[in-house]
Structures are given as C-alpha cells and as structure tokens.
Design an enzyme around this catalytic site. Structure first.
Site, mmCIF file in Angstrom:
data_model
loop_
_atom_site.group_PDB
_atom_site.id
_atom_site.type_symbol
_atom_site.label_atom_id
_atom_site.label_comp_id
_atom_site.label_asym_id
_atom_site.label_seq_id
_atom_site.Cartn_x
_atom_site.Cartn_y
_atom_site.Cartn_z
ATOM 1 N N CYS A 1 38.141 15.613 -9.010
ATOM 2 C CA CYS A 1 37.972 16.745 -8.108
ATOM 3 C C CYS A 1 36.534 16.761 -7.621
ATOM 4 C CB CYS A 1 38.307 18.040 -8.867
ATOM 5 S SG CYS A 1 37.987 19.568 -7.974
ATOM 6 N N ALA B 1 60.785 38.526 -11.985
ATOM 7 C CA ALA B 1 61.379 37.927 -13.190
ATOM 8 C C ALA B 1 61.648 36.440 -13.053
ATOM 9 C CB ALA B 1 62.658 38.664 -13.571
ATOM 10 N N CYS C 1 33.041 20.453 -10.560
ATOM 11 C CA CYS C 1 33.279 19.056 -10.932
ATOM 12 C C CYS C 1 32.229 18.121 -10.345
ATOM 13 C CB CYS C 1 34.680 18.636 -10.487
ATOM 14 S SG CYS C 1 35.986 19.595 -11.288
ATOM 15 N N ASP D 1 60.032 48.675 -11.777
ATOM 16 C CA ASP D 1 61.345 48.047 -11.731
ATOM 17 C C ASP D 1 61.666 47.470 -13.101
ATOM 18 O OD1 ASP D 1 59.222 46.156 -11.269
ATOM 19 O OD2 ASP D 1 60.770 44.661 -10.911
ATOM 20 N N ASP E 1 49.941 46.368 -9.934
ATOM 21 C CA ASP E 1 51.233 46.268 -10.597
ATOM 22 C C ASP E 1 51.463 47.561 -11.378
ATOM 23 O OD1 ASP E 1 53.613 45.251 -11.404
ATOM 24 O OD2 ASP E 1 52.802 43.621 -12.616
ATOM 25 N N CYS F 1 35.147 19.775 -6.328
ATOM 26 C CA CYS F 1 34.702 21.156 -6.193
ATOM 27 C C CYS F 1 33.287 21.281 -6.770
ATOM 28 C CB CYS F 1 35.674 22.097 -6.906
ATOM 29 S SG CYS F 1 35.504 22.146 -8.710
#
Length: 491
Positions: free
Chosen positions: A279, A196, A284, A128, A93, A281
């Site tokens: 969860c 934005a 978890c 920008d 960025d 994963c």
C-alpha cells in the site's frame, strides 16, 4: 419521489447520488462511508476523519450515549456536533445492535428518536428488531411485524428536519425482505438500511447478502437511498454498490486495528505476517511493518486504524470512478477473485441481471470479457432481449466469418460470443465493441447460442444458417434444429 435523494449516474445497480441532509445543511455524495464512532473511545477523532480522510458523514450510537450519564448530559447540553467536533452529517443508531447482542434494551422507538433529535442528530434510527439469519419463519414474521409497527410509530414522532431511517428486516426469507421493503417505502421515512446482514458477512455468506439486498430493493422505490448496515470491509464494497447500496457504515477500521489486523481490498492480513506493506497510503509509505510492530499498543492501533481508513475511503473513491466510467462490474469481477465466497456473491448478483439491466446505461465506454461470469452480465441479457426489435429477412446467415460474396442469403449478420447475432451496421455500437479473449470460453459460446436461439424462435419463418468456428457439440445442440450449421474450421 424522495426529496432528500437524487441519483445522478448509474452503472449496473450502482449509482452516484446526492443525499441531502437538511439538519446538517449539507449534501453527501453517495456511495458514502460512515465511519462508526464510539463516544467512549477515541481511536481516530471525528475532526481528523473529516480533515484527513474526507469523511462527509459518520455514525454513532445514541443508545450508548443515552446510557452513559456524563456523555448523555454533555450531548444534550452541547449537541452531537460540538461533542464530537465533527463538521459533517451525523447519523445515530438506536440500540438495535445491543438488542440483537444482548436480547433487551430499555428504550422505545419514540423515546430514542426524541433523544436523537434533542442531541442534534441529523439522521435518526428507530428501534427495529434485527432478526438473525435462518431463524424459523414464524419468528421472522412476528419480529418483522413488530419492526413495521415501530416504523409506523416513528412516523408520528416530531423529528423536525432530522431524517429518519426505516430498517428493512426479514431474515433470510426473500419474500419477507421484499414485503419489508414495500412497507418501509410506503412510509414517509427517508433512508432505508438493510439490517441484520452482519452475521451473514461474518460467515462469508455474500451470496445470501446479495439475495437479501435484492429482495429488499424489489420492495423499495428506485429513488430510495439504501444503507447496508455493518458492511465494514472494503473488499465487499464494490459488490454492495453494484447491488444498489448507497451508504456503508464501518467499525472495522478500528476493531481490526485493535487486533493488529491490516485491511486490504483483497482481504485481511495480520501485522505479524507482513514483511512489506502492499500500500502507498501515508502510513505505509512512511513505515515498514517492523516499524509499526515496534510502536506502543495505543500508537500502533492508531496507525493501523489510519491505514485501514485510507484503504477503505480509497475503495469508495474507486467505486465512484467505476460508476462514472461505466466499468463497475469489471471492478466487482476483480474483487470477486479475492475469495471464493466473494465469487459466490458475484454469481448471486448476476442471478439478478434482469433487475440490474433496468438501471444499467445503454451505452458505455467498453465491455471487457474477463471471466465466464461476464457472459451473464446485464449487457448480454439486454442484447438478447432486443433481438426481438430487429427486422429479419427471409434467409439469413449468422457467421463468425466474413460476409459471403454471393447472393445465397438475403443478408449476413455477425455472430460474436457472448452476445450472439447482430446486424453488421451495429458493429461499432456498445456493447458489441467488446474486448473478448481469442480463446473464447464455453460460457461465452453458450450465451451466443442463446442469442441465436432467441432470434430464431422470434422469427419462425426465416431460414437461418449458423457459420461457427468449431463450437462444441453440446453448445450446438442448444440451437434449434431448423438452423443449418456450417463449421468454418473445416473449410
């Protein structure tokens, strides 16, 4: 034709694609998540993002690197890939976020692009102006003009093989977003972030996000890879993908973890609120909420960030499979029930069904009618539009019942909510094989009536009879008066 992006499969506005990043000598499958890396923080290392989570691309802020003396010198000496120890593609960025937050930055588009190129960035970003929502139109026009000047300047910077983005601004003015998309698309730049929109997402204005993206895409080419800047929460990724967004960057996994917040595809929970993890994963599965709460601050933050990433990447994979299977909108419907404003977003998406229909496959596996919003899906719209192509006899029965045995009519067609009328020969064709609840809702009946009306209006010389199963009077009143009505429930 943008050589860096190839679309392989589509569903509604969503697409599976391949973004070729020549400077990284890699191809990124889209939709893709770009985890945000702050070069001054180390919540989850870039190497771990690649090895454990499968990240093919990430994003970091070149303005922060540029403004931090020791990091800047190391980045220029080693390059971003060695500095971050990341084997995939790196997007940078420009400082536009800092411009939006603090009102001023001290680099130009030319300077920051040259710096990004010098540090080995694979996808660079010009400076920008991210115009906030709801500003006066005059300000939005002036700032858009400045952004467009900077995109034109970016074209003249020698960036070699580094891809360069062309952000699409315009605040909450759809015509300005469309104009911005058209201007960006006319440049030789490569990737197109819709900018934005973070303030809209922070205020849960998902319907306005949809309208902003839809307007931008009207100006962009069909082959333009679209990046939704700041779309960090997994609960809205399916909606964003269905709009036609291909890239998402997320700092939420780390920012939320810092505040003990636990991401799910249905929203965010505070760690203190949880007795059980919903969860499976690795984080978890191996811990309870109490276990995580007992960890030291930094370790707890890392564990929560890892969970947040697992959930986020899992949703990206789920979206890819939904596009491949042709049921992306059904996934969006599920996610829309997580929050009223997500439902607003889905309904706004369906306002753009005409645009979605252009890229929606003609044939898929199955159509599931799961809510009254399903009556507005692009498949229903397409069926109504294609009724004009069908040959119609002099007298025609449209019926929810069986075909009559006599010769009172020249032919008998089926009527199935939400699609309406169709020849019986098409009964095994998608989407007329739809799974629809027996308790048909008002929206499905209204959509079927719209189909009947379109068929009647395009065949004014045909005598039509509609045999229905107790349709409400208000729905029947939308059918042309020339149609004879028969209520099958009274027989």
């Amino acid at each position: 034709m943008r050589e860096c992006f190839e679309i392989r499969e589509t569903d509604a506005g969503g697409r599976l694609g391949e973004l070729t990043v020549p400077r990284a000598d890699t191809t990124v499958e889209t939709p893709a998540l770009l985890p945000v890396i702050n070069p001054n923080l180390d919540t989850i290392s870039p190497r771990r993002l690649a090895d454990e989570f499968g990240a093919e691309i990430l994003i970091t802020n070149s303005y922060i690197i540029h403004g931090t003396d020791d990091v800047r010198e190391e980045a220029l000496e080693k390059g971003l890939h060695e500095l971050l120890e990341f084997p995939g593609a790196i997007m940078t960025d420009s400082g536009s976020f800092q411009l939006a937050e603090y009102g001023d930055i001290d680099v130009t588009t030319e300077e920051i692009l040259e710096f990004q190129h010098a540090t080995g960035s694979d996808i660079g970003t010009p400076v920008d102006i991210p115009t906030p929502p709801d500003v006066p139109r005059e300000r939005a026009e002036e700032e858009l003009a400045t952004t467009q000047e900077r995109l034109d300047a970016a074209e003249d910077v020698d960036t070699g093989e580094m891809l360069v983005t062309a952000p699409v601004q315009g605040s909450t003015y759809p015509d300005l977003r469309e104009e911005a998309g058209r201007h960006a698309n006319a440049t030789e730049l490569d990737v197109f972030p819709v900018g934005a929109v973070v303030p809209l997402m922070n205020d849960y204005r998902y319907d306005d996000v949809v309208d902003a993206v839809a307007a931008a895409k009207r100006g962009l080419g069909a082959d333009a890879p679209v990046h939704l800047f700041g779309a960090g929460h997994p609960m809205m990724f399916a909606l964003a993908a269905a709009m036609g967004c291909d890239l998402f960057d997320s700092a939420a996994y780390a920012l939320y973890a810092r505040d003990d917040r636990y991401l799910t595809v249905r929203g965010t929970r505070n760690l203190d609120e949880l007795e059980y993890f919903p969860c499976s994963c690795p984080v978890c599965a191996a811990n309870s909420p109490a276990d995580i709460r007992e960890l030291p601050d930094k370790e707890r933050e890392k564990e929560l960030a890892a969970h947040n990433l697992h959930v986020t990447f899992a949703e990206i994979r789920r979206i890819k499979q939904a596009i491949r299977a042709g049921n992306l909108l059904e996934l969006v419907e599920q996610r829309a029930r997580a929050h009223p404003t997500m439902l607003d977003g889905y309904r706004a998406l369906l306002d753009h069904a005409t645009a979605l229909e252009q890229t929606d496959p003609v044939s898929k596996g199955a159509f599931f009618y799961t809510s009254h919003e399903s009556a507005r899906r692009p498949e229903v719209l397409r069926h109504h539009q294609r009724l004009d192509r069908l040959s119609v006899p002099d007298s025609l029965l449209l019926t929810e019942g069986d075909s009559p045995r006599g010769d009172e009519f020249d032919d008998s067609w089926r009527v199935e909510p939400p699609f309406g009328p169709f020849p019986r020969a098409l009964s095994k064709s998608y989407p007329l094989t739809a799974e629809v609840p027996d308790r048909t809702d008002r929206a499905a009946l209204e959509a079927a009536a719209e189909g009947v009306t379109r068929l009647v209006e395009t065949n004014p010389d045909t005598e039509f009879t509609l045999a229905h199963r107790g349709w409400p009077t208000a729905v029947l009143e939308t059918v042309p008066a020339a149609v004879e009505l028969v209520d099958l429930t009274s027989e």
